[in-house]
Write an enzyme that holds these catalytic residues in place. Structure first.
Site, PDB file in Angstrom:
ATOM      1  N   MET A  30       0.076  13.675 -32.270  1.00  0.00           N
ATOM      2  CA  MET A  30       0.392  13.036 -33.555  1.00  0.00           C
ATOM      3  C   MET A  30      -0.697  13.368 -34.576  1.00  0.00           C
ATOM      4  SD  MET A  30       2.363   9.537 -32.691  1.00  0.00           S
ATOM      5  CE  MET A  30       0.945   8.533 -32.324  1.00  0.00           C
ATOM      6  N   HIS A  37      -7.635  15.886 -27.652  1.00  0.00           N
ATOM      7  CA  HIS A  37      -6.515  16.800 -27.945  1.00  0.00           C
ATOM      8  C   HIS A  37      -6.933  18.245 -27.674  1.00  0.00           C
ATOM      9  CE1 HIS A  37      -5.608  13.459 -30.958  1.00  0.00           C
ATOM     10  NE2 HIS A  37      -4.487  13.524 -30.269  1.00  0.00           N
TER      11      HIS A  37
END
Ligand code: AMP
Length: 286
Positions: A30, A37
């Site tokens: 997101m 990430h």
């Protein structure tokens, strides 16, 4: 890195990559990226010829009182962080991913009874809805998710199995600050004093882990220790602390041979933090 914003373009790329027999690794996010990430991206890079990352703040996984509109966004920064490692950055618009009124959704049974399920009604259904769409559009060979969102990993794994998606889920370890705090895009909400308290959450989970490693089997005893540690440090807003089977998230009352996940959610001010620790009695226990 090529940025793709249209469905027709991602479909065309999928066709080409599949024709060339290229191995595709996919990392859904997101955005508002951090080293957690990026570790997924590195894993994907090391195991595939092509890496696709999506950035999409998915409205259907947010409850009406949750932070969809406030969710942190910084596309420019994300773009430059991904540029060196990624082949395709997929940035779809909401109205491309969802028709005005979706008529078909997922329903999750018992996997929703544990951990975050009761506190975030509709959340994991929304996650499956968007991931099913992405999996069809991108047709990756492997998808990379973080252990930090352990229940998400279990739910997605079940969808892959039950809906015959032809892809492998790779669960990557939780990346933490030196303090032990699990990286999260939402950590940006923490006020300075809350930031100081936040690492105590992982320390509390480690108290539970150590207790299991010393041979404690009874979940009530283990969870009580974790809760007492948090409360002694002034953390009282505990949404849940649970000990579950890593396979099906069923509550474990007494540890025997199975792997377990000790997971929790706490609130510090307006920030909700989740974290977990895995325990394998064959590896760590007595
Ligand atoms: P999000 O952007 O929060 O939806 O997260 C995208 C992916 O990154 C999910 O698979 C998360 O589990 C994973 N992730 C988030 N935080 C971490 C972390 N600290 N370590 C490893 N993976 C993470």
């Amino acid at each position: 890195m090529k940025v793709i914003t249209s469905l027709s373009e991602i479909r065309q790329i999928r066709h080409e990559l599949r024709r060339e027999n290229k191995k595709i690794g996919f990392v859904p996010t997101m955005g508002y990226l951090h080293d957690g990430h990026l570790s997924l991206v590195q894993h994907a890079r090391s195991e595939n010829e092509v890496v696709v990352v999506s950035i999409f703040v998915n409205p259907t996984q947010f409850g009406p009182k949750e932070d969809f509109f406030d969710y942190p966004r910084d596309l420019e920064r994300d773009h430059s962080l991904l540029e060196p490692y990624v082949d395709y950055l997929f940035l779809p618009e909401t109205d491309q991913m969802y028709s005005v009124a979706e008529k078909i959704t997922f329903a999750i049974k018992d996997l929703n009874n544990a951990l975050c399920g009761p506190f975030r009604p509709g959340h994991f259904e929304g996650v499956l809805q968007i991931l099913a769409k992405f999996f069809h559009l991108i047709a990756p060979h492997k998808v990379y998710l973080g252990q930090k969102d352990y229940q998400q990993c279990v739910v997605v794994q079940r969808m892959i199995i039950e809906f015959f998606f032809d892809l492998e889920l790779v669960i990557c370890p939780t990346v933490r600050e030196k303090s032990g705090l699990a990286l999260s895009s939402r950590n940006v909400y923490l006020a300075p004093l809350e930031k100081v308290k936040a690492p105590l959450f992982y320390q509390a989970l480690k108290v539970g882990f150590d207790s299991m490693a010393r041979g404690e089997k009874n979940s009530h005893v283990i969870l009580k220790k974790v809760r007492e540690f948090l409360e002694e440090k002034g953390i009282h807003d505990i949404e849940y602390l649970e000990l579950c089977s890593t396979e099906n998230l069923e509550e474990i009352l007494n540890i025997s041979h199975q792997r377990v996940v000790l997971a929790g959610a706490i609130r510090l001010g307006k920030t909700r933090l989740i974290d977990n620790i895995l325990f394998d009695p064959h590896v760590s226990g007595r």
